[in-house]
Design an enzyme around this catalytic site. Structure first.
Site, PDB file in Angstrom:
ATOM      1  CD  GLU A  45     -50.090  36.365  21.717  1.00 32.57           C
ATOM      2  OE1 GLU A  45     -49.890  36.488  21.079  1.00 32.57           O
ATOM      3  OE2 GLU A  45     -49.741  37.124  23.566  1.00 32.57           O
ATOM      4  CD  GLN A  50     -44.295  37.936  10.783  1.00 33.86           C
ATOM      5  OE1 GLN A  50     -44.058  38.138  10.296  1.00 33.86           O
ATOM      6  NE2 GLN A  50     -44.197  36.901  12.284  1.00 33.86           N
ATOM      7  CB  THR A  51     -46.384  43.779  15.209  1.00 36.63           C
ATOM      8  OG1 THR A  51     -46.439  43.859  14.295  1.00 36.63           O
ATOM      9  CG2 THR A  51     -46.236  45.506  15.653  1.00 36.63           C
ATOM     10  CE1 TYR A 128     -47.376  31.724  19.936  1.00 33.01           C
ATOM     11  CE2 TYR A 128     -49.467  34.352  19.136  1.00 33.01           C
ATOM     12  CZ  TYR A 128     -48.223  33.894  20.028  1.00 33.01           C
ATOM     13  OH  TYR A 128     -48.005  34.521  21.270  1.00 33.01           O
ATOM     14  CG  ASP A 146     -43.816  32.612  19.353  1.00 34.63           C
ATOM     15  OD1 ASP A 146     -42.888  31.741  19.207  1.00 34.63           O
ATOM     16  OD2 ASP A 146     -43.884  34.080  19.644  1.00 34.63           O
ATOM     17  CB  CYS A 205     -24.334  31.151  25.393  1.00 36.97           C
ATOM     18  SG  CYS A 205     -24.700  30.413  23.832  1.00 36.97           S
TER      19      CYS A 205
END
Length: 340
Positions: A45, A50-51, A128, A146, A205
Site C-alpha cells: 500500500e 501514486q504509483t 486510505y 482511493d 461499459c
DNA sequence: AACACGTGGCG
DNA sequence: TCGCCAAGTGT
C-alpha cells in the site's frame, strides 16, 4: 435471523471479482479462508501510493525478499532502504516506511495494529492506507476510498461536484455501498474494475457488471466524471549540477532530510532558482510542481574541497548501487558514467 | 484548504 | 509531443 446487508451493487461487484480478480503478489485470491500478511499489505500500500501496479510489482518483490518481516526492515540501515527505493519517487514514503517499521516494533511488538485509529497514528499511514490494512489484512469492515474508488463512484452516481470538493460525497456513497462482510474484497474489486473496465480515459461499459447501476453511463458520457478542479501551470526552475571526478570516482552528497529528494544521495550543485536561467539545459526533469533545467558544470576536486562540499567519492563502475533518484541518473547517463 | 512531494506510461 | 494520470500523506 441475520439480515443480509449486502447492497445489490456490492453483490454484483463481488460476483465479478470472484472471476476477475487480478493475481497480485501482496494479495490472496478470493475464495480462500486466509488473510494476507499485514506486513506485505502495508508494504504494497505504501508503494502503491501514486504509483502504478506495474512499477510496484518488481520493487515489492525486492523489498520483501531482502527484508522479509517488519523486524528485519526496522533493523535495516537508512541508507540501504533509501537506495533500494531510488527511482520510485515520493521519497518521504521511504523515510516514513522505516519510521513506521521501527514504531511497529517498538510500540506494537512487531505486529501491525488492527484498529484504524492506531494505524493512522503510524508514519506514512493516512486514512486510505489505514482502512486498506484494516480490511485487506484483518478482514474488518472499512470504507476504503482511493483514486480508483473516487473515479468509479463518481461515475456510478454522476457526481457533479469537482474533486477534491466531492470527496465527502464520495466517501458517503462508498460507505453506503460497502458490505459488512468482504469489505476489503469489495474495495479491491472496485480497483480491479477501475483498471480493467472503468479506466481514466477509456471505459468498457458493455462488459461492466455495474452497467445497469451507472448514472454516468445512463447520461451517455462516463468519461466526463470525475470532474476535477483546474490545475495550475508548472513553473520552470534552473540550476547547476557539479560533476567532480577523481580517479574513476564521482563526488556524491547526501541531500537534506527535508524537501525535494530528501535524504537521498545526489550530485552536488547550486540551488534551483525560479524564473530566468540559461536557455541551454543539459538535463531537463519534470517534477509534479515544477520543471527543472540543469546545466552540468565540471569542477575540480580542489575547487569542490575549497567550497567545503560535504560528500564522498563513489566509483563510477558502481554507480548503480548508489541509489540515485532519476533526476541524477539522467546526469550520470549524460556523462557516460553508466554502461547502458 | 491548498500545496509539496517523483516518476514512467499512455492516448 | 505533451498533458494527464497512478492503491495519498504531511503540513
Amino acid at each position: 435471523m441475520a439480515v443480509d446487508s449486502t447492497s445489490p451493487i456490492a453483490a454484483s461487484l463481488l460476483r465479478w471479482y470472484d472471476r476477475h480478480a487480478r493475481d497480485l503478489p501482496w494479495r490472496i485470491l478470493p475464495g480462500r479462508n486466509i488473510t494476507p500478511d499485514p506486513y506485505r499489505v502495508w508494504m504494497s500500500e505504501i508503494m502503491l501510493q501514486q504509483t502504478t501496479v506495474a512499477t510496484v510489482r518488481e520493487r515489492f518483490a525486492q523489498f520483501v525478499s531482502r527484508w522479509p518481516t517488519v523486524v528485519d526492515l526496522a533493523a535495516a540501515a537508512d541508507s540501504d532502504v533509501l537506495a533500494a527505493w531510488a527511482g520510485l519517487g515520493y521519497y518521504a514514503r521511504a523515510r516514513n516506511l522505516l519510521a513506521c517499521a521501527r514504531a511497529v516494533v517498538e510500540r506494537h511488538g512487531g505486529i501491525f495494529p488492527q484498529d484504524e485509529d492506531a494505524l493512522r497514528a503510524l508514519p506514512g499511514i493516512g486514512p486510505y492506507t489505514a482502512a486498506a490494512i484494516a480490511a485487506f489484512a484483518y478482514g474488518h469492515r472499512a470504507v476504503i476510498v482511493d483514486g480508483n474508488v473516487e473515479r468509479v463512484v463518481s461515475r456510478l452516481r454522476a457526481i457533479d461536484t469537482p474533486l477534491p470538493a466531492a470527496k465527502a460525497n464520495i466517501y458517503d456513497a462508498m460507505d453506503a455501498m460497502t458490505p459488512a462482510h468482504r469489505a476489503g474484497d469489495f474495495a479491491q474489486a472496485m480497483m480491479d474494475l477501475a483498471s480493467a473496465v472503468c479506466a481514466p480515459k477509456r471505459t468498457n461499459c458493455l462488459i461492466c457488471p455495474l452497467q445497469d447501476d451507472c448514472a454516468a453511463r445512463r447520461a451517455g458520457d462516463p468519461l466526463r466524471f470525475p470532474l476535477k478542479a483546474a490545475r495550475k501551470q508548472r513553473p520552470v526552475r534552473h540550476g547547476e549540477v557539479w560533476w567532480v571526478e577523481r580517479d574513476g570516482a564521482v563526488l556524491l552528497v547526501r541531500r537534506p532530510d527535508k524537501g525535494m529528494l530528501g535524504g537521498m544521495r545526489g550530485l552536488p550543485g547550486s540551488g534551483w532558482i525560479d524564473g530566468a536561467g540559461s536557455d541551454v539545459a543539459d538535463v531537463t526533469h519534470v517534477f509534479t510542481h515544477f520543471e527543472l533545467r540543469l546545466k552540468i558544470v565540471a569542477m575540480s576536486p580542489a575547487e569542490a574541497a575549497r567550497r567545503g562540499i560535504d560528500g564522498a567519492y563513489w566509483p563510477l563502475e558502481q554507480l548503480d548501487a548508489a541509489g540515485l533518484p532519476t533526476l541524477y541518473t539522467k546526469v550520470t547517463d549524460k556523462m557516460g558514467a553508466t554502461k547502458a
